[in-house]
Design a protein around this motif. Structure first.
Motif, PDB file in Angstrom:
ATOM      1  N   UNK A  19      -9.841  -3.186  -2.115  1.00  0.00           N
ATOM      2  CA  UNK A  19     -10.207  -2.830  -3.486  1.00  0.00           C
ATOM      3  C   UNK A  19      -9.793  -1.403  -3.834  1.00  0.00           C
ATOM      4  N   UNK A  20      -9.844  -0.496  -2.861  1.00  0.00           N
ATOM      5  CA  UNK A  20      -9.415   0.884  -3.098  1.00  0.00           C
ATOM      6  C   UNK A  20      -7.985   0.915  -3.628  1.00  0.00           C
ATOM      7  N   UNK A  21      -7.097   0.189  -2.967  1.00  0.00           N
ATOM      8  CA  UNK A  21      -5.690   0.239  -3.343  1.00  0.00           C
ATOM      9  C   UNK A  21      -5.397  -0.579  -4.597  1.00  0.00           C
TER      10      UNK A  21
ATOM     11  N   UNK B  71      -7.669   6.707  -1.668  1.00  0.00           N
ATOM     12  CA  UNK B  71      -6.533   6.725  -0.741  1.00  0.00           C
ATOM     13  C   UNK B  71      -6.959   6.838   0.714  1.00  0.00           C
ATOM     14  N   UNK B  72      -8.116   7.426   0.960  1.00  0.00           N
ATOM     15  CA  UNK B  72      -8.579   7.616   2.339  1.00  0.00           C
ATOM     16  C   UNK B  72      -9.672   6.623   2.742  1.00  0.00           C
ATOM     17  N   UNK B  73      -9.903   5.619   1.920  1.00  0.00           N
ATOM     18  CA  UNK B  73     -10.916   4.583   2.187  1.00  0.00           C
ATOM     19  C   UNK B  73     -12.311   5.163   2.391  1.00  0.00           C
ATOM     20  N   UNK B  74     -12.616   6.204   1.640  1.00  0.00           N
ATOM     21  CA  UNK B  74     -13.942   6.808   1.712  1.00  0.00           C
ATOM     22  C   UNK B  74     -14.630   6.783   0.347  1.00  0.00           C
TER      23      UNK B  74
ATOM     24  N   UNK C  58       0.833  -1.203   0.000  1.00  0.00           N
ATOM     25  CA  UNK C  58       0.000   0.000   0.000  1.00  0.00           C
ATOM     26  C   UNK C  58       0.868   1.255   0.000  1.00  0.00           C
ATOM     27  N   UNK C  59       1.920   1.255   0.795  1.00  0.00           N
ATOM     28  CA  UNK C  59       2.801   2.419   0.878  1.00  0.00           C
ATOM     29  C   UNK C  59       3.419   2.715  -0.480  1.00  0.00           C
ATOM     30  N   UNK C  60       3.883   1.683  -1.161  1.00  0.00           N
ATOM     31  CA  UNK C  60       4.497   1.871  -2.480  1.00  0.00           C
ATOM     32  C   UNK C  60       3.467   2.331  -3.504  1.00  0.00           C
ATOM     33  N   UNK C  61       2.252   1.807  -3.393  1.00  0.00           N
ATOM     34  CA  UNK C  61       1.180   2.214  -4.300  1.00  0.00           C
ATOM     35  C   UNK C  61       0.844   3.689  -4.100  1.00  0.00           C
ATOM     36  N   UNK C  62       0.722   4.112  -2.847  1.00  0.00           N
ATOM     37  CA  UNK C  62       0.451   5.529  -2.546  1.00  0.00           C
ATOM     38  C   UNK C  62       1.587   6.400  -3.055  1.00  0.00           C
ATOM     39  N   UNK C  63       2.816   5.959  -2.848  1.00  0.00           N
ATOM     40  CA  UNK C  63       3.972   6.718  -3.317  1.00  0.00           C
ATOM     41  C   UNK C  63       3.905   6.923  -4.832  1.00  0.00           C
ATOM     42  N   UNK C  64       3.590   5.860  -5.568  1.00  0.00           N
ATOM     43  CA  UNK C  64       3.460   5.975  -7.021  1.00  0.00           C
ATOM     44  C   UNK C  64       2.357   6.936  -7.423  1.00  0.00           C
TER      45      UNK C  64
END
Length: 167
Positions: free
Chosen positions: A151-153, A69-72, A23-29
Motif C-alpha cells: 500500500x505504501x508504494x 518509501x521506507x515502509x515506516x 517499486x524501483x520505477x515508482x521510487x525513481x519517479x
C-alpha cells in the motif's frame, strides 16, 4: 529453471512477479519529483494526493513520502502478515524483510495474492480508483514500526501520477 538439471527458464510459461521492479520505477519517479522540488520528503502526503484520495491522520505524526518509501508509514496490508509474507514486525532497526515464506514456513499462493492485492482485477482499474475502494488502516504511528507494505508504494504511485500530471 533447474540449475542441477541444467534446465533453462521458459519465459513463455513461467510467471514473473514484476511488483518489486515496479517499486524501483515508482521510487525513481518520486525522487525525480523531489529533485525538481515538486514534492518534499517530510511533508504530509495528503498535500500531493489527487482530490478524493487522502490518508486519515489518526496519529499525531502525518504520513510522509519519506515514511512511505521506507515502509515506516504505519500501514499494514490487510491480512498480509496473517499469511506470513514479507515482513517481520518490530521497532525500526530491529526488523528485516523476509523471503516470500514466513518464519513459520507458510507461503502465499497466487490466489492469496489476488485476494489481498487485487491481482488481475487491479491491472484494469485506475490506481486512484483502486486506492479509494481499498483503503488500508494504519496500525502504528508513522516512524515507529517497519512493515513491508504494498500500500505504501501504491500511494507513492498515486502521488507520482498526480504531481507529474500523468493521471
Amino acid at each position: 529453471a533447474d540449475v542441477e538439471r541444467k534446465e533453462v527458464v521458459d519465459v513463455h510459461s513461467t510467471p514473473f512477479d514484476c511488483g518489486s521492479c515496479a517499486r524501483i520505477l515508482t521510487v525513481l519517479g518520486a525522487l525525480q519529483l523531489w529533485q525538481e522540488e515538486a514534492v518534499e520528503l517530510d511533508k504530509d502526503i495528503n498535500h500531493y494526493l489527487p482530490r478524493g484520495l487522502h490518508v486519515d491522520n489518526i496519529f499525531p505524526a502525518p504520513v510522509t513520502l519519506s515514511r512511505l518509501l521506507t515502509h515506516t508509514s504505519g500501514f499494514c496490508d490487510s491480512n498480509r502478515d496473517a499469511v506470513g509474507r514479507d515482513s517481520v514486525d518490530g521497532p525500526i532497526g530491529n526488523s528485516r524483510p523476509t523471503s516470500s515464506s514466513s518464519a513459520a514456513g507458510s507461503s502465499i499462493s497466487p490466489e492469496d495474492d489476488d485476494e489481498l492485492y487485487g491481482g488481475s482485477k487491479m491491472a484494469s482499474t485506475p490506481l486512484t480508483q483502486h486506492l479509494k475502494s481499498n483503503r488500508q488502516v494504519r496500525v502504528s504511528p508513522p516512524g515507529t514500526l517497519y512493515r513491508d507494505c504494498e500500500h505504501n508504494y501504491l500511494l507513492v504511485g498515486a502521488l507520482v501520477e498526480h504531481c507529474s500530471g500523468l493521471e
